[in-house]
Design a protein around this motif. Structure first.
Motif, PDB file in Angstrom:
ATOM      1  N   VAL A 180       0.858  -1.184   0.000  1.00  0.00           N
ATOM      2  CA  VAL A 180       0.000   0.000   0.000  1.00  0.00           C
ATOM      3  C   VAL A 180       0.891   1.230   0.000  1.00  0.00           C
ATOM      4  N   VAL A 181       0.356   2.341  -0.518  1.00  0.00           N
ATOM      5  CA  VAL A 181       1.118   3.596  -0.505  1.00  0.00           C
ATOM      6  C   VAL A 181       0.608   4.561   0.553  1.00  0.00           C
ATOM      7  N   GLY A 182      -0.634   4.413   0.965  1.00  0.00           N
ATOM      8  CA  GLY A 182      -1.172   5.343   1.945  1.00  0.00           C
ATOM      9  C   GLY A 182      -1.433   6.707   1.343  1.00  0.00           C
ATOM     10  N   ALA A 183      -1.624   7.689   2.190  1.00  0.00           N
ATOM     11  CA  ALA A 183      -1.966   9.036   1.743  1.00  0.00           C
ATOM     12  C   ALA A 183      -0.809   9.673   0.989  1.00  0.00           C
ATOM     13  N   HIS A 184      -1.159  10.499   0.003  1.00  0.00           N
ATOM     14  CA  HIS A 184      -0.171  11.232  -0.780  1.00  0.00           C
ATOM     15  C   HIS A 184       0.023  12.612  -0.154  1.00  0.00           C
ATOM     16  N   GLY A 185       1.282  13.019  -0.013  1.00  0.00           N
ATOM     17  CA  GLY A 185       1.526  14.354   0.536  1.00  0.00           C
ATOM     18  C   GLY A 185       2.796  14.415   1.353  1.00  0.00           C
ATOM     19  N   ARG A 186       2.954  15.515   2.060  1.00  0.00           N
ATOM     20  CA  ARG A 186       4.143  15.724   2.883  1.00  0.00           C
ATOM     21  C   ARG A 186       4.175  14.768   4.069  1.00  0.00           C
TER      22      ARG A 186
ATOM     23  N   SER B  26      11.013   9.821  -2.633  1.00  0.00           N
ATOM     24  CA  SER B  26       9.634  10.296  -2.861  1.00  0.00           C
ATOM     25  C   SER B  26       9.265  11.507  -2.021  1.00  0.00           C
ATOM     26  N   ALA B  27      10.165  12.459  -1.928  1.00  0.00           N
ATOM     27  CA  ALA B  27       9.899  13.677  -1.149  1.00  0.00           C
ATOM     28  C   ALA B  27       8.647  14.391  -1.642  1.00  0.00           C
ATOM     29  N   GLY B  28       7.818  14.807  -0.703  1.00  0.00           N
ATOM     30  CA  GLY B  28       6.599  15.530  -1.036  1.00  0.00           C
ATOM     31  C   GLY B  28       5.470  14.650  -1.497  1.00  0.00           C
ATOM     32  N   GLU B  29       5.721  13.352  -1.596  1.00  0.00           N
ATOM     33  CA  GLU B  29       4.698  12.432  -2.075  1.00  0.00           C
ATOM     34  C   GLU B  29       4.483  11.266  -1.110  1.00  0.00           C
ATOM     35  N   TRP B  30       5.477  10.363  -1.036  1.00  0.00           N
ATOM     36  CA  TRP B  30       5.302   9.132  -0.274  1.00  0.00           C
ATOM     37  C   TRP B  30       6.596   8.744   0.442  1.00  0.00           C
TER      38      TRP B  30
ATOM     39  N   GLU C 175       2.512  15.750   7.384  1.00  0.00           N
ATOM     40  CA  GLU C 175       1.056  15.811   7.406  1.00  0.00           C
ATOM     41  C   GLU C 175       0.423  14.431   7.588  1.00  0.00           C
ATOM     42  N   LEU C 176       1.250  13.404   7.724  1.00  0.00           N
ATOM     43  CA  LEU C 176       0.740  12.043   7.870  1.00  0.00           C
ATOM     44  C   LEU C 176       0.120  11.820   9.241  1.00  0.00           C
ATOM     45  N   ASP C 177      -0.919  10.983   9.276  1.00  0.00           N
ATOM     46  CA  ASP C 177      -1.437  10.553  10.570  1.00  0.00           C
ATOM     47  C   ASP C 177      -0.811   9.203  10.921  1.00  0.00           C
TER      48      ASP C 177
ATOM     49  N   GLN D 212       1.296   3.451  10.276  1.00  0.00           N
ATOM     50  CA  GLN D 212       1.226   2.102  10.818  1.00  0.00           C
ATOM     51  C   GLN D 212       0.781   1.097   9.774  1.00  0.00           C
ATOM     52  N   ARG D 213      -0.266   1.442   9.008  1.00  0.00           N
ATOM     53  CA  ARG D 213      -0.779   0.499   8.011  1.00  0.00           C
ATOM     54  C   ARG D 213       0.247   0.255   6.910  1.00  0.00           C
TER      55      ARG D 213
END
Length: 251
Positions: free
Chosen positions: A93-99, A153-157, A102-104, A109-110
């Motif tokens: 999985v990649v999870g949320a895209h972004g900085r 993957s700075a700024g992405e993943w 800003e991750l939760d 964990q997932r």
């Protein structure tokens, strides 16, 4: 067609996993098409394989859950009639895209649970069944890493890239550990590949946006990644272990 044995392909209901499952079946493997939630996709892959004269079974299981992994390997051998001789650790999985800041915590964990813990649990179970140390006849493990492990993957993943760096290290260390036990462990590191991953992460235009960064001028295909996996699953790579094969068009 030669009988290559039973091959477990995790996350095989779509994308790279599905391409690997189809290619492996065409090469004589009996394929366990693992999926976590996409039962219809897995069934479609099995139908394609059977229509082409191959053997396959769709088997559910979350690779981050130990009980599911044990059940998956048992079910693969029961459904396909032979001991597991190969594993393609593809589920991810990649999870949320972004900085990164800003991750939760749940996303972090997932991503670690599936990409790192899942790969480790599946590789461990494969070794327990294939290693001559455990009474096995040897076998093959191919981990699906990512070019992101080197690029970051700075700024992405960043979180995803870090998990794939862990997969690279797992590949190297485990390869050394079991090389004398008949088990070869390698990895394939895809770059930008045409799959549903990007759209699923909310970035449907990502490949077009990134195309100029690829020296070959285009994204790769799941089938091209599968070709590299199939080489590592073949006797043509008999003296290769601990390798991470790049499939990224020069990026």
């Amino acid at each position: 067609m030669a009988d290559r044995g039973t091959l477990v392909v995790t996350g095989a209901s779509k994308g790279i996993g599905a391409a690997v499952a189809r290619a492996a079946a065409a090469d004589g493997w009996a394929v366990a098409v693992n999926y976590a939630g996409d039962a219809d996709g897995a069934a479609a892959v099995v139908a394609d394989i059977e229509a082409a004269g191959g053997r396959a079974a769709a088997l559910p299981g979350d690779v981050s859950v130990e009980a599911d992994v044990l059940r998956l390997f048992d079910a693969a051998e029961a459904a396909l009639g032979g001991p597991v001789a190969g594993l393609v650790n593809n589920a991810g999985v990649v999870g949320a895209h972004g900085r990164f800041d800003e991750l939760d915590a749940a996303t972090v964990q997932r991503t670690v649970d599936v990409n790192v813990v899942g790969a480790m649990l599946c590789a461990r179970e494969a070794v327990r069944r294939m290693s001559t140390r455990h009474g096995g006849k040897g076998g093959l493990i191919v981990n699906i890493s990512s070019r992101a492990a080197q690029l970051g993957s700075a700024g992405e993943w960043v979180h995803y890239a870090a998990t794939k760096a862990a997969v690279d290290t797992l590949t190297l260390g485990l390869a050394h550990e079991v090389a004398a036990e008949g088990v070869r462990v390698n990895a394939v590191a895809p770059g930008l590949i045409e799959t549903g991953l990007h759209a699923g992460a909310g970035r449907p235009n990502r490949l077009a946006e990134k195309a100029s960064s690829i020296p070959m001028g285009r994204a790769g295909t799941a089938e091209e990644v599968a070709d590299a996996v199939m080489w590592l699953l073949s006797d043509a790579s008999a003296f290769v272990t601990g390798a991470v094969v790049p499939v990224h068009g020069g990026r």
